[in-house]
Design an enzyme around this catalytic site. Sequence first.
Site, short mmCIF file in Angstrom:
data_model
loop_
_atom_site.label_atom_id
_atom_site.label_comp_id
_atom_site.label_asym_id
_atom_site.label_seq_id
_atom_site.Cartn_x
_atom_site.Cartn_y
_atom_site.Cartn_z
N HIS A 81 1.02 -1.09 0.08
CA HIS A 81 -0.12 -0.13 -0.15
C HIS A 81 0.77 1.08 -0.08
O HIS A 81 1.88 1.22 1.03
CB HIS A 81 -1.06 -0.26 1.33
N HIS A 83 0.92 5.78 -1.12
CA HIS A 83 0.38 6.79 -1.36
C HIS A 83 1.07 7.59 -2.56
O HIS A 83 1.33 8.84 -2.58
CB HIS A 83 0.34 7.96 -0.24
N ASP A 106 0.62 -4.76 -21.01
CA ASP A 106 1.67 -5.80 -20.47
C ASP A 106 1.26 -6.49 -19.29
O ASP A 106 1.56 -7.52 -18.91
CB ASP A 106 3.01 -4.99 -20.28
N HIS A 157 -8.76 7.68 -1.36
CA HIS A 157 -7.73 7.20 -0.38
C HIS A 157 -6.36 6.92 -1.46
O HIS A 157 -5.60 8.09 -1.67
CB HIS A 157 -7.91 6.10 0.36
N TYR A 215 7.69 -13.72 -23.61
CA TYR A 215 8.42 -12.46 -23.14
C TYR A 215 9.35 -12.97 -21.97
O TYR A 215 9.15 -13.82 -21.12
CB TYR A 215 7.65 -11.28 -22.49
ZN LIG Z 1 -3.22 4.81 3.13
#
Ligand SMILES: [Zn+2]
Length: 217
Positions: A81, A83, A106, A157, A215
Amino acid sequence: MQLPRLGLVMFTFGNVSAADKDLAVFAIKPSGVPYQKLTPAKMVIVDFEGNTVKGKLRPSSDTKTHAVLYKHWPAIGGISHTHSIYATAWAQSLRDIPIFGTTHADHNTVDIPCAPPMDDRMIQGDYEYQTGFQIIDCLTEKKLNYEEVEMILVGNHAPFSWGKTAEKAVYNSGVLESIAQMAWLTEQINPKAARLKEALIRKHYERKHGPDSYYGQ
Ligand SMILES: [Zn+2]
């Protein structure tokens, strides 16, 4: 520790976890600890209900989101996660990222989904727990498979990505940020830019995925 190196987070933003499916636990970043100060001993071990089973520090404030995803998606082994600026800007704009080019194709054959904002009742309840369901519900509603689409924007978010390993989850965070930046620039240069045509989407995805991929080594 790759997240700041890749320019995907500042300060203590973001978190990564890695699961051990046999033990039904995951290791996650401790809350509020700078990336430069992380060590294996500082990681917090948590079960799939979000309870700490080992570690002295408090786990990431987003721990329950990770726990919900591990519990419901048995094939994933890592979650990341961030930002990161461009992906977060799309999330704040509440827009899916259109598939404009082959870099996107891709990795994904569909627009990167943006989960709609949570309703007030869920925000006031168990917010981080509900964020997990916000992610799961969005994929279900769009009929997307979490093993094929390994990234999402959580509306208002920021992005979450996942994969078979924590390394792949972090890789997907980097891919998502690149796709987000390219899509933004594409719309600046040509506000009427069209989505990639189906033949090129299929071609590029299948070069890298599936039985006929060719690939890499
Ligand atoms: Zn966050």
